[in-house]
Structures are given as structure tokens and as C-alpha cells.
Design a protein around this motif. Structure first.
Motif, PDB file in Angstrom:
ATOM      1  N   PRO A   9      -0.232  -6.311  -9.694  1.00  0.00           N
ATOM      2  CA  PRO A   9       0.199  -7.283 -10.710  1.00  0.00           C
ATOM      3  C   PRO A   9      -0.888  -8.323 -10.998  1.00  0.00           C
ATOM      4  N   LYS A  10      -1.695  -8.633  -9.994  1.00  0.00           N
ATOM      5  CA  LYS A  10      -2.772  -9.612 -10.147  1.00  0.00           C
ATOM      6  C   LYS A  10      -3.768  -9.165 -11.224  1.00  0.00           C
ATOM      7  N   ASN A  11      -4.166  -7.882 -11.168  1.00  0.00           N
ATOM      8  CA  ASN A  11      -5.152  -7.341 -12.122  1.00  0.00           C
ATOM      9  C   ASN A  11      -4.516  -6.595 -13.286  1.00  0.00           C
ATOM     10  N   LYS A  12      -3.189  -6.394 -13.206  1.00  0.00           N
ATOM     11  CA  LYS A  12      -2.462  -5.594 -14.203  1.00  0.00           C
ATOM     12  C   LYS A  12      -3.117  -4.229 -14.387  1.00  0.00           C
ATOM     13  N   SER A  13      -3.424  -3.593 -13.243  1.00  0.00           N
ATOM     14  CA  SER A  13      -4.069  -2.284 -13.290  1.00  0.00           C
ATOM     15  C   SER A  13      -3.576  -1.419 -12.140  1.00  0.00           C
ATOM     16  N   ILE A  14      -3.856  -0.128 -12.261  1.00  0.00           N
ATOM     17  CA  ILE A  14      -3.473   0.853 -11.252  1.00  0.00           C
ATOM     18  C   ILE A  14      -4.722   1.231 -10.464  1.00  0.00           C
ATOM     19  N   ILE A  15      -4.618   1.134  -9.155  1.00  0.00           N
ATOM     20  CA  ILE A  15      -5.723   1.448  -8.276  1.00  0.00           C
ATOM     21  C   ILE A  15      -5.353   2.709  -7.497  1.00  0.00           C
ATOM     22  N   SER A  16      -6.266   3.661  -7.435  1.00  0.00           N
ATOM     23  CA  SER A  16      -5.985   4.959  -6.827  1.00  0.00           C
ATOM     24  C   SER A  16      -6.761   5.166  -5.538  1.00  0.00           C
ATOM     25  N   PHE A  17      -6.118   5.879  -4.625  1.00  0.00           N
ATOM     26  CA  PHE A  17      -6.735   6.269  -3.370  1.00  0.00           C
ATOM     27  C   PHE A  17      -6.699   7.788  -3.291  1.00  0.00           C
ATOM     28  N   LYS A  18      -7.869   8.394  -3.090  1.00  0.00           N
ATOM     29  CA  LYS A  18      -7.966   9.841  -2.935  1.00  0.00           C
ATOM     30  C   LYS A  18      -7.743  10.177  -1.467  1.00  0.00           C
ATOM     31  N   VAL A  19      -6.836  11.108  -1.233  1.00  0.00           N
ATOM     32  CA  VAL A  19      -6.493  11.499   0.135  1.00  0.00           C
ATOM     33  C   VAL A  19      -7.238  12.783   0.474  1.00  0.00           C
TER      34      VAL A  19
END
Length: 134
Positions: free
Chosen positions: A51-61
Motif C-alpha cells: 500500500p505504501k508504494n501502491k505496487s505489486i512486488i514479486s518473489f521468484k521461488v
């Protein structure tokens, strides 16, 4: 590939810990999987909304957890902004259960194609987990 294990693996990683220190209100919003049956290759990605950046952050597993350095804006294909809904519980279906469900539906429709690869995406839509598969 167990969805909940992938999420757990991300949440236990150093990169996730660092991310959460910078984004304490971030929450799990989606998961993405590629199951390649012909090349016997799987990929998993776990997404969190900040919510702070209004963006989606992804983690590759994978063998290790990688923070994907691209912040994706939360918007639809028609570029309308939206706020992803958080997952509030465990995901009850695993990616290994997707192929038989698709095969049953293909059989019901008279399709005899061979499935080589499945792209699967789960998020919250209309207050429930929705799997989109190709």
C-alpha cells in the motif's frame, strides 16, 4: 508444487524479511505458477501488494528466493488502477490438482488435446480465491 509451501518459503526468506521491514503493511495478493510437462520444468512466483508504494512486488521461488526488482503497478489490462485483495487464509487447491480438473473439463467438451504447459494464477475475486489457468 504445494502453493502454501511456496508462500511459507518466501515468508521465511531474508529478502522477504528485508522487504517487510520497508513495507510493514504489505500483504499476499496473488500467486503465479508455470508447470511445463514436456520439459519437466516448474516456476513459482508469490506476489505481495505494498500500500505504501501502491505496487505489486514479486518473489521468484526456486532453490533460493529472489525478489524480482520490478515494481508492478496495480492496474487492469485497460490501465484502471485497483487495490488487490489480500489472501486471508490458506489456499486449498494445489497446482498438482489443476491438470486433472482441466483434463476432465476438456473431456466433457470433447477435446482430445495434450497439455504441455499450464500457466496458473490465483488471486481474490468476489471474496473468494479464483484460479485462472491457461
Amino acid at each position: 508444487m504445494n502453493v502454501n509451501n511456496c508462500i511459507k518459503k518466501v515468508k521465511e526468506s531474508e529478502s522477504f524479511d528485508k522487504f517487510m521491514k520497508e513495507n510493514p503493511k504489505a500483504y499476499l495478493c496473488s500467486v503465479f505458477f508455470v508447470k511445463d510437462f514436456s520439459e519437466k520444468h516448474n516456476e513459482a512466483q508469490v506476489d505481495f501488494y505494498s500500500p505504501k508504494n501502491k505496487s505489486i512486488i514479486s518473489f521468484k521461488v526456486g532453490k533460493k528466493i529472489e525478489l524480482i526488482p520490478i515494481n508492478k503497478k496495480a492496474e487492469t489490462m485497460t490501465h484502471k488502477k485497483f487495490t488487490p485483495r489480500p489472501f486471508d487464509g490458506k489456499i486449498k487447491m494445489d497446482t498438482d490438482e489443476i491438470k486433472p480438473v482441466i483434463m476432465d473439463e476438456m473431456h466433457n467438451r470433447g477435446m482430445t488435446y495434450q497439455i504441455d504447459k499450464i500457466l496458473a494464477f490465483a488471486n481474490i475475486t468476489d471474496e473468494r480465491v479464483l484460479w485462472s489457468c491457461t
